[in-house]
Design a protein around this motif. Structure first.
Motif, PDB file in Angstrom:
ATOM      1  N   ALA A 169       0.813  -1.212   0.000  1.00 47.93           N
ATOM      2  CA  ALA A 169       0.000   0.000   0.000  1.00 47.93           C
ATOM      3  C   ALA A 169       0.847   1.263   0.000  1.00 47.93           C
ATOM      4  CB  ALA A 169      -0.938  -0.006   1.201  1.00 47.93           C
ATOM      5  N   ASP A 170       2.027   1.233   0.629  1.00 46.49           N
ATOM      6  CA  ASP A 170       2.831   2.453   0.690  1.00 46.49           C
ATOM      7  C   ASP A 170       3.469   2.811  -0.653  1.00 46.49           C
ATOM      8  OD1 ASP A 170       4.495   0.294   0.718  1.00 46.49           O
ATOM      9  OD2 ASP A 170       5.878   1.099   2.215  1.00 46.49           O
ATOM     10  N   SER A 171       3.411   1.916  -1.632  1.00 45.54           N
ATOM     11  CA  SER A 171       3.995   2.220  -2.930  1.00 45.54           C
ATOM     12  C   SER A 171       3.003   2.906  -3.873  1.00 45.54           C
ATOM     13  CB  SER A 171       4.520   0.946  -3.592  1.00 45.54           C
ATOM     14  OG  SER A 171       3.444   0.104  -3.930  1.00 45.54           O
ATOM     15  N   PHE A 172       1.753   3.036  -3.454  1.00 45.43           N
ATOM     16  CA  PHE A 172       0.767   3.700  -4.292  1.00 45.43           C
ATOM     17  C   PHE A 172       0.964   5.212  -4.234  1.00 45.43           C
ATOM     18  CE2 PHE A 172      -1.620  -0.284  -3.708  1.00 45.43           C
ATOM     19  CZ  PHE A 172      -1.852  -0.563  -5.039  1.00 45.43           C
ATOM     20  N   LEU A 173       0.699   5.895  -5.299  1.00 45.81           N
ATOM     21  CA  LEU A 173       0.810   7.336  -5.390  1.00 45.81           C
ATOM     22  C   LEU A 173      -0.544   7.949  -5.070  1.00 45.81           C
ATOM     23  CD1 LEU A 173       2.458   9.838  -6.288  1.00 45.81           C
ATOM     24  CD2 LEU A 173       1.589   9.425  -8.577  1.00 45.81           C
ATOM     25  N   ALA A 174      -0.538   8.929  -4.186  1.00 46.12           N
ATOM     26  CA  ALA A 174      -1.786   9.592  -3.821  1.00 46.12           C
ATOM     27  C   ALA A 174      -1.817  10.960  -4.473  1.00 46.12           C
ATOM     28  CB  ALA A 174      -1.891   9.729  -2.311  1.00 46.12           C
TER      29      ALA A 174
END
Length: 141
Positions: free
Chosen positions: A94-99
């Protein structure tokens, strides 16, 4: 009207393995049945009586499938496993997704301003033209 032309075997109502005697005996019952015209029945009988023409018809028409007893038992090994196996890739953490913020996304897809209404934006100093980009020119005297 049938969608396909009946085979001579269908017209006379005889099996593919029928001999000349069976063919001759099948003509009268076929005429009485009235499913086909006299000409169709005579043509079918004449064709099946002639060995070369009969072979040609036999080669052009596929054999009907033979009935298979215990089809479920024959197919059991193939049906034991799933027919289609789809390997799905694992999702990244999840931390590799771009917000993206909604404002950033709106700015990316905003309609450009109509031409001529706004003055041209200034050119940054690092892209301004200066003598460093021009080749050395010798001026004749």
């Amino acid at each position: 009207m049938p969608l396909h032309e009946p085979s001579p075997y269908e017209v006379l109502g005889v099996p593919i393995t029928a001999g000349a005697r069976e063919i001759n005996l099948a003509v009268s019952p076929a005429l009485r049945a009235g499913r086909y015209t006299r000409q169709q029945i005579q043509d079918a009988a004449g064709l099946l009586r002639h060995p070369d023409r009969r072979l040609e018809v036999d080669l052009q028409q596929p054999l009907p499938p033979e009935p298979v007893d215990h089809a479920a038992e024959l197919l059991a090994p193939a049906l034991a496993e799933p027919l289609l196996v789809v390997d799905r890739p694992r999702l990244p953490p999840a931390d590799s997704f771009l917000a993206l913020h909604r404002a950033e996304l709106a700015a990316e897809f905003a309609e450009p301003a109509p031409a001529g209404t706004d003055p041209e934006p200034p050119i940054p100093a690092r892209f301004a033209a200066d003598l460093s980009v021009l080749p050395q020119i010798e001026v004749p005297e």
